[in-house]
Every structure is written in C-alpha cells, then in structure tokens.
Design a protein around this motif. Structure first.
Motif, short mmCIF file in Angstrom:
data_model
loop_
_atom_site.label_atom_id
_atom_site.label_comp_id
_atom_site.label_asym_id
_atom_site.label_seq_id
_atom_site.Cartn_x
_atom_site.Cartn_y
_atom_site.Cartn_z
N LYS A 55 18.00 -2.28 12.30
CA LYS A 55 16.60 -2.70 12.29
C LYS A 55 16.39 -3.76 11.20
O LYS A 55 17.09 -3.77 10.18
CB LYS A 55 15.68 -1.51 11.99
CG LYS A 55 15.70 -0.40 13.02
CD LYS A 55 14.77 0.72 12.56
CE LYS A 55 14.78 1.90 13.53
NZ LYS A 55 13.91 3.00 13.04
N PRO A 56 15.43 -4.65 11.39
CA PRO A 56 15.15 -5.62 10.33
C PRO A 56 14.63 -4.91 9.08
O PRO A 56 13.86 -3.96 9.18
CB PRO A 56 14.07 -6.52 10.94
CG PRO A 56 13.45 -5.70 12.03
CD PRO A 56 14.55 -4.83 12.56
N PRO A 57 15.08 -5.33 7.89
CA PRO A 57 14.67 -4.63 6.67
C PRO A 57 13.27 -5.03 6.21
O PRO A 57 12.81 -6.14 6.47
CB PRO A 57 15.71 -5.09 5.65
CG PRO A 57 16.10 -6.47 6.12
CD PRO A 57 16.03 -6.42 7.62
N TYR A 58 12.63 -4.11 5.55
CA TYR A 58 11.36 -4.40 4.86
C TYR A 58 11.40 -3.61 3.56
O TYR A 58 11.44 -2.39 3.56
CB TYR A 58 10.16 -3.97 5.70
CG TYR A 58 8.85 -4.40 5.10
CD1 TYR A 58 8.39 -5.72 5.24
CD2 TYR A 58 8.05 -3.52 4.38
CE1 TYR A 58 7.19 -6.13 4.70
CE2 TYR A 58 6.85 -3.92 3.83
CZ TYR A 58 6.42 -5.22 4.00
OH TYR A 58 5.22 -5.63 3.44
N THR A 59 11.43 -4.34 2.45
CA THR A 59 11.66 -3.72 1.15
C THR A 59 10.53 -4.02 0.18
O THR A 59 10.10 -5.16 0.06
CB THR A 59 12.97 -4.25 0.51
OG1 THR A 59 13.99 -4.29 1.51
CG2 THR A 59 13.40 -3.38 -0.64
N ILE A 60 10.07 -2.98 -0.50
CA ILE A 60 9.13 -3.12 -1.60
C ILE A 60 9.59 -2.19 -2.71
O ILE A 60 9.95 -1.05 -2.46
CB ILE A 60 7.69 -2.74 -1.19
CG1 ILE A 60 7.16 -3.66 -0.09
CG2 ILE A 60 6.75 -2.80 -2.38
CD1 ILE A 60 5.74 -3.33 0.35
N VAL A 61 9.58 -2.68 -3.95
CA VAL A 61 9.87 -1.80 -5.08
C VAL A 61 8.55 -1.32 -5.68
O VAL A 61 7.55 -2.02 -5.67
CB VAL A 61 10.69 -2.49 -6.18
CG1 VAL A 61 12.08 -2.84 -5.68
CG2 VAL A 61 9.99 -3.73 -6.71
N ILE A 62 8.57 -0.11 -6.18
CA ILE A 62 7.41 0.39 -6.90
C ILE A 62 7.43 -0.23 -8.29
O ILE A 62 8.49 -0.32 -8.92
CB ILE A 62 7.46 1.94 -7.01
CG1 ILE A 62 6.13 2.49 -7.51
CG2 ILE A 62 8.59 2.40 -7.90
CD1 ILE A 62 6.06 3.99 -7.46
N PRO A 63 6.32 -0.77 -8.76
CA PRO A 63 6.28 -1.14 -10.18
C PRO A 63 6.50 0.14 -10.99
O PRO A 63 5.66 1.04 -10.96
CB PRO A 63 4.86 -1.68 -10.37
CG PRO A 63 4.46 -2.17 -9.00
CD PRO A 63 5.08 -1.17 -8.07
N PRO A 491 16.84 -9.93 -0.57
CA PRO A 491 15.69 -9.81 -1.47
C PRO A 491 14.60 -8.91 -0.90
O PRO A 491 14.55 -8.66 0.30
CB PRO A 491 15.21 -11.25 -1.59
CG PRO A 491 15.58 -11.89 -0.29
CD PRO A 491 16.89 -11.26 0.09
N ASN A 492 13.73 -8.43 -1.79
CA ASN A 492 12.59 -7.64 -1.36
C ASN A 492 11.68 -8.50 -0.48
O ASN A 492 11.59 -9.72 -0.65
CB ASN A 492 11.77 -7.17 -2.56
CG ASN A 492 12.49 -6.09 -3.38
OD1 ASN A 492 11.90 -5.48 -4.24
ND2 ASN A 492 13.77 -5.86 -3.12
N SER A 493 11.01 -7.85 0.45
CA SER A 493 10.09 -8.58 1.33
C SER A 493 8.87 -9.05 0.57
O SER A 493 8.41 -10.20 0.73
CB SER A 493 9.66 -7.68 2.49
OG SER A 493 10.79 -7.16 3.15
#
Length: 882
Positions: A55-63, A491-493
């Motif tokens: 699947k295409p990635p979708y990335t977010i980091v929590i601050p 990289p993150n989205s």
C-alpha cells in the motif's frame, strides 16, 4: 431532535451486532464506550504499520511530548488533527504510520528527579553521576510517560508497538552517529561564546527555553570619563559595568568623533577602556553611546570580536560577582544596588529612571532570570545546513501551510546563528568526545572504542534535547541502518505542529534530515497550527486561572465532543479559542447523531442491497444523495488543504440541518405510508448515514464506530473504505427541495411571529398547483402542523411563498385585537430607536468625538431598528382587520 421509540437497549460498548436493525441504548454514554472500543482497536492491530505492505505509505510523527508531561489542551488539539489525517488516509487504503514516542526532556526531567532527591535531603552530587542517571531511569519506569495513557483516552491511533524514546538504544546510536559525521565534516566545533545561562539549573539553555516577560527595573545613566572626555551610557544591569572593556559609538556620530580611538576611565575599577566606532550602535537611541561587556551580552560579544576587545567575566555560574573589589561575593541583584550606590557616591549617576519596564528573559523551567554568559560550549555550524533547509522550501520539495508562514520560516533559517548544543546536565546524550592527557581530542562513533588509559576522560556535558528530537523523523525508523521501515516510511508525508516551534524543532529536523538522508527532506508538507486559548482569546495559564485539564472535559462530555470542538476551531496557522459551552454543544451534536441514527434504524434504515435507480426515487431522496456527494467532494478538498474548521463545520451543518432536521423529517410521512417508497427511502437513509458516519469518523471516532458497526454490521469503521464522490448530482431535485424548505421556513416564521406554539395545529388551505410542491403536501402539513380546511374555514392570513399560497385560519388561535395592540407597541418602540440613532449619526460633533467602536454600535442599532420596523409592519399587514 428526532423521536425515539423505547426499545430494550443493549449494553453500551458491547460488541456490535451484525444486524443493521440491532437496538441501540436510548442514550449515548461515552464513558461506557470509549475505553472498550480503543482496547479493541489496539488488540486488532488497526493502528500498526507494515513496512512490507504494498500500500502507499502515509507517515506522520508525533511531536514527542516530554516524558515528564501530561496531556494538556495543546496536545489534545494537535493530536486530534493528526489522528483525523491518519484515520482518513487509513480508510483511503494507505499504509499509515503515526509514529509515537516521548522526549527525554533533559532539564525538565533532571529537575523533577532533583526535587525528589531534595525531599530526602540529598542532591545529585551526593549520588554521583552514574547513580543519579540510574535514579532518573527508575523514575521514568515508575512515574514517567503518563501521557501515553491519556493519549489513549483521546483516541490517538498511533502504532504503539513502534513507540520510541529519545534515550533508547537505537536513538542513542543515531545521535552518536550524526554527531560523529558532523564533527568529521567540521560542522560541529567547540568554542567560547555567549549563551543563555540559568543560574538555578546551572546549564546553558536554548532560546525556546527562555520566556520573556515585562518587569519593573531601573535604567541608570552613568558618566564614564571626565569633563569634555566623558561619555554617558545607560544600563539596566549596572553590575555588568565591572566587566566593561569599551564604550561604542556610531562611526558617523560627530558628537563623539574626537573620542574614537582614545581611552576613558571606567569608574570603580581603576581601568581605562577604549572608545570604539561600530555600526551596531544606534545614534538616535539614548545618548548614542553604549557600554560594551563582551562576556555578558551577546551584542557586546560581537562588538568585542570585531574590535579585538578582551572579555572579562565578572560572575560565576551562580550569578555571584567574582570581580575583585568590594562587590566580590555578592549576588548579581545585591551587586546591582551596591554598584549604583557606589557610583552615586562618586557623582557618576547622571539620571535614574524607576520603575523602568523592560523585557527580561527567564528560564522556562524554574523561572529564574537568565544571564547571558561567556562560556566554552559545543556548537553546530548551521550555515550550510540552514541554507539547505531554506532551499528545500524555496524549490518546492517541502510546502508550508499556510503559505504565509513561509516568510517567517525564511526569516529564521536565512539568519540562523550557530547553535549551542551542549548542556551542563547529567541526564541526556553525553557528548561522545574524549580528551587526552596531552591535549588530545577524539570524537567517537557508535562502533568505535573510546580511548582509554591514564588521563583520558569524556566530556561531561550532554546534548541539547533538540539535537536528538531533530533526528526524530528518521531515527525512529532505524537510521543509521537502512531498515525496511526507513525505506517505506521516509520521508514523512506531513508534519503537523505549532507555529511556535517552527524555528526550533522544525528547522532542526529540516537541517538534520537533509544532511543525514542525502538531500531528502524529512517531510513533504509542514502544517502549522496556532495555540489553544480560552474563549476570550486569552492565553491559558494557571496564573490566569483559565487553564483547563482536557481530561476533565473528556470525563464530562466525552472525547468525541472535545475533539470535534478543537477541530471545528482549527483554521490554519490561527490561534484556537475554546470554552466549555462549545464542548457542551459538541456533546449535543454527538447526541443528535446518536438519536437520529437510532430513529433511522427503528424505521428500517439499511445498507443492504444496491441503491434504487434515480428514476425510482422521490425528489427528497435524490436531493439528499446529490447533497451527500457534494459534501464528500468538499470534505476531501478541505482535508487536502488542511482546513479542519471548514470540514468540521460543513459536516456539522450537513448532518444536523440537512440530514436530521430536513431529510429525516421529510421522510417521516413516507415511512408512515409504507410501500415501495418507504423501502426506497429506508435504503437511501441507510446510505446517507453510512457515508456521513464515515466522514465524521476521523474527528469523532468513538460514537461513529458504535453507530456504523450497528448500522452496517461491518467489522470496524476504522478500516472501512473512505467515501468517494459517485458524481451523482440532481440540481432539479435540489431546487425543488430548496423551494419546499423556503415555504416551510416562511410559514414557520409567520407562526412564530403570531405567537403560535410549535405544536399548535391550525386549519389551512394550500394552493400548490403550478409548482413542484404538490407531491409534498402531506410533508408540508405534517411539518407545519396544518389541518385540512373544513366547511367553516375562514382565511385570516394568506402567505404567498415561492409560487405557492398558504392560507391560514387563525380565528380560533389568536386574539387579533390584542395581537394588533402588542405589535403596535413594538412598532412604536422600533420607530423611536430609529429616530434616536439616526439623530446621533447625523450629528457631526458626535461623529468627530466618538470612538469608532461606539459609532459602529449605533449604526448596528439603527440597522436593527429598520429591520424590526419592516418585520413588524409585515406582521400587522398580515393580520385581519376584524
């Protein structure tokens, strides 16, 4: 609110039935639902991310929140936005990773543990470094990280199995690796510079850890030198004059041209100091001359470098005076008074201004006044790193939302000074540098053995917390190893964070990401939000008495209510006001969704089978499906533009106004009649609720999960497909229902104006020929409480609306004489108000003196009076004469 038929409720929070006709409790009780649902989501692995997925990635980091922290409204706000984005992308078929974790928070955590030790009458020095660090780890395991549990309360869909800590083994390896690379590339160096120093925490602190506040002080003007060769300088920190090594003036200031290059006497010290010319000095400010103390002021330090001035340190790390003489051993504030007294005794004080309000920096942790101090520290040479961070935005590799924030970003990275990264603490990543007995300096990488033997020792400082958190987007994925997770999710989205840390955390992640990842920025988009404030726009603070614990609101109103309130106030880059009344209103909305869905289920709403063809549907059905698809398209557009407030407001009004207040109400007569039309409407209602609940889910996950699984029998809305716009539009049906709404709204307004109770039935004759409303007569009569006209019908009021005519017989409902008298009295009051406001606005003298906001209020009053006159006159005209 829609009506509820009493049925035997199932326990709230129970496993949803596979039947779309399953009962729902009569009331929604969040506390009985939320925890169980969240545990189920985690157990089923819905939030985990698979690096092997196609699947295409979708990335977010929590601050990463501080390990010492607890959930505050700022966290709740930011986490709501991130969770909404990731939940939607998960439903859209992406392999989503919301990366959780915590920051070790060097100063904050060390202070917490030191306070615990103080209760035992001990200090960290009593334990020693190694034992103290072990004590901090013990505190973390027992008391730290309570925010993780609070994030679950909020519904954060993070990948808990991937939770990281900035001091764990993998992240420590990343820190040591990048330090070594930067050092070898000569981008890290050690030098003596001016830093922010906290005399209480006994460490350098970053700019973000300095809080500025206006406070009363004194501005003292001091005469240096004698006679024609004297210069007057002003200062709020008189004690620092003991470390002055020059007086500076502007090169073009003719008043002091004869003194440039000479020396003048520095009072109290027995020293003579030069007068230098420097462009930094503002000749228009004060006397146009400034004292230069290179060891205790950042601007003075730069002047000192330009003119090769000596730097004399006159305070120790505790802010106690070390200069020889009568002031030695005094605290800086004691010394300030003593120095001024001594100068006054010598006749050197030219002027004193007190109180003098000026901005003073304080340590954000302990509130101690910070002291600019010359100190040997470790620094990052940010020039090439900052340029790369600026270029990544300029060339479009990274987009900033809202776009107007770009100028603030460029203003920072284009003028970034070298970054002090060393801290005089014991808790943190220790600087991986060893010093030898003969002056050797060796930087050690993670796979290298440090030098050993007699005389070798490691640097005692640790790294600034921002150094490790700057690696967060890639260190959490296994860097410096080329892991599957790094390949998949970097990289993150997008990065979602507050504009207040744009310069500190965001800029550092950009610099480190581009450097460590061969020019690939750490994220494609940066979404900046504002700060949460109280309902009056004031900053929330315990000292102001307006701070709110979000857990209290979640206990009272449910997590969905808090989340929806925060999202509905989230305009890009703008601060968010919030009050308890608004959370209560969101709770009411959740209840409305609950009750309307419950009513729909009781009336056969279903998702089984295909939707009937448009030709088999009523105009009401076609209208709501047309509107539904429009809303889906608009919600998608708002999400893609990070317009959380607009999408939340759109869903609120669509669900409440159009679906519940109009479509459900218009369909009641259809359901009552039964037959094919009722079955078609039941399927349409099921479709509308299915899609609406899925659209609401990212912002209101708990109530939508309960309702959607009950309605559809599906496993979980968390993994349901995100709705798509089918393209169906029916402008004719939309116009027809708009006309119907106009008729009903106008008659309702007339009824209210006449003082009729909402449920009061009156006889009426409807003339609908020549319009599209004939098929809606039953609905019109039902919604307006209109009885058929009998033989004794007397039309006392006639309302032409949208080509139709509604005639009402109010003879048995209204005392016309009394109503005419009441309206005449209201009309007289409105005419008097109009005359008074018109007179004031026609008075030139008043307009010239009155403040704009006063004039604006009177204009508003006049406009209201004009509207009242028109409304009351129309009501009077509609009343029968007898």
């Amino acid at each position: 609110m829609t009506e509820n038929t009493q049925q035997s409720p199932t326990p709230a929070g129970a496993e949803p039935s596979n039947s779309a006709h399953a009962d729902l409790p009569t009331q929604y009780v969040p506390a009985e639902v939320e925890e169980k649902l969240y545990e189920r989501w985690v157990e089923r692995g819905y939030f985990e991310a698979d690096a092997k997925s196609d699947k295409p990635p979708y990335t977010i980091v929590i601050p990463p929140p501080n390990v010492t922290g607890s959930l505050h409204l700022g966290h709740a706000f930011e986490h709501t936005l991130i969770d909404a984005l990731t939940r939607r992308k998960r439903m859209q078929g992406h392999e989503t990773l919301w990366q959780p974790g915590m920051d070790h928070a060097g100063i904050a955590t060390q202070n917490v543990v030191e306070r615990e030790l103080a209760k035992e009458d001990k200090s960290r020095h009593d334990l020693g470094r190694e034992a103290f660090v072990e004590r901090v780890w013990q505190w973390k395991s027992e008391s730290g990280g309570q925010i993780s549990g609070q994030m679950r309360r909020l519904g954060d869909g993070v990948a808990w199995s991937r939770e990281r800590f900035t001091m764990d083994e993998g992240l420590s390896r990343a820190v040591q690796t990048i330090f070594k690379r930067l050092y070898d590339d000569e981008l890290i160096y050690r030098a003596e510079r001016i830093i922010n120093w906290c005399p209480r925490c006994l460490t350098a602190i970053s700019d973000i850890e300095v809080e500025y506040a206006d406070q009363d002080g004194e501005l003292v003007s001091i005469r240096y030198g004698e006679g024609e060769n004297s210069i007057v300088v002003a200062t709020t920190r008189a004690e620092t004059m003991l470390g002055d090594t020059a007086v500076a003036v502007h090169p073009d200031d003719e008043r002091y041209a004869h003194l440039v290059g000479t020396e003048i006497e520095l009072p109290l010290t027995g020293r003579r100091i030069p007068v230098v010319a420097d462009e930094h000095v503002d000749p228009e400010f004060g006397t146009g001359a400034v004292k230069v103390t290179p060891a205790h002021d950042p601007n003075d330090f730069e002047i000192g470098r330009r003119h090769d001035l000596p730097s004399i340190t006159v305070m120790d790390e505790h802010a106690v005076i070390t200069a020889h003489g009568p002031f030695q051993g005094l605290d800086r504030l004691e010394a300030r008074s003593a120095v001024v007294g001594a100068l006054r005794a010598e006749g050197r004080i030219v002027a004193e201004k007190r109180p003098y309000v000026h901005s003073v920096g304080h340590c954000s942790r302990c509130k101690t006044t910070i002291e600019p101090r010359l100190s040997m520290q470790w620094w990052v040479k940010v020039g090439p790193l900052a340029k790369a961070a600026g270029d990544a935005v300029r060339d479009g590799r990274v987009a900033i939302h809202p776009k107007e924030m770009e100028s603030r970003y460029f203003g920072w990275v284009d003028n970034l000074h070298d970054w002090c990264i060393s801290r005089q603490l014991w808790w943190g990543h220790r600087i991986p540098v060893w010093y030898g007995p003969n002056g050797e300096t060796v930087c050690v990488g993670p796979d290298e053995e440090p030098p050993s033997g007699e005389g070798w020792y490691q640097d005692s400082d640790v790294l600034d917390t921002w150094f490790s958190s700057g690696l967060w987007p890639f260190s959490t994925l296994g860097w410096p190893e080329r892991t599957e997770s790094l390949e998949k999710f970097y990289p993150n989205s997008v990065l979602v964070t507050g504009y207040d840390i744009l310069f500190f955390w965001v800029a550092r992640m950009m610099m480190f990401g581009l450097y460590a990842m061969d020019g690939t920025p750490p994220f494609h988009q940066i979404v900046l939000h504002g700060m949460v404030r109280d309902q009056f726009g004031k900053k929330m603070s315990k000292s102001f008495g307006n701070a709110v614990n979000p857990l209290d609101w979640m206990d009272t109103y449910g997590s969905d209510a808090l989340r929806f309130t925060l999202a509905r106030g989230a305009n890009p880059g703008v601060d968010v006001p919030i009050g308890e009344d608004w959370v209560q209103a969101s709770r009411n909305f959740a209840n409305k969704v609950w009750n309307a869905t419950r009513f729909a289920l009781m009336n056969g709403a279903t998702v089984e089978g295909d939707l009937p063809a448009p030709g088999e549907l009523s105009a009401t059905d076609r209208w709501i499906l047309s509107r539904l698809n429009t809303v889906v398209a608009e919600v998608d557009a708002y999400y893609d533009d990070y317009q959380f407030a607009k999408l939340s407001d759109l869903l609120y009004h669509f669900a409440w106004d159009e679906v519940f207040d109009w479509y459900v109400e218009l369909s009641k007569t259809t359901f009552a009649a039964g037959g094919d039309a009722a079955r078609a409407s039941a399927r349409v209602l099921g479709e509308v609720l299915d899609v609406t609940l899925r659209l609401l889910h990212p912002v209101m996950p708990f109530v939508t999960e309960t309702l959607w699984t009950t309605l559809t029998g599906g496993e979980s809305v968390v993994i349901a497909d995100w709705p798509s716009d089918s393209g169906f539009r029916d402008t004719a049906a939309e116009q027809e229902i708009a006309t119907l709404q106009q008729v009903i709204t106008e008659v309702r307004r007339f009824r209210a104006d006449q003082g009729l109770q909402p449920g009061q039935r009156v006889p009426a004759r409807l003339t609908l020929e020549g319009t599209d409303l004939a098929v809606h007569e039953a609905a019109i009569r039902s919604l307006l409480r209109l009885q058929p006209a009998g033989e004794d019908f007397r039309a006392t009021a006639s309302l032409p609306v949208a080509g139709a005519k509604v005639e009402l017989d109010l003879s048995g409902a209204i005392d016309f004489a009394a109503e005419r008298k009441r309206l005449a009295k209201d009309l007289a009051a409105a005419e008097k108000e109009l005359a008074q406001t018109t007179a004031k606005l026609g008075n030139e003298g008043f307009l010239a003196k009155a403040p704009d906001h006063v004039v604006g209020k009177i204009r508003t009053r006049r406009e209201q009076a004009e509207a009242d006159i028109a409304r009351i006159s129309a009501q009077l005209e509609a009343l029968p004469q007898a």
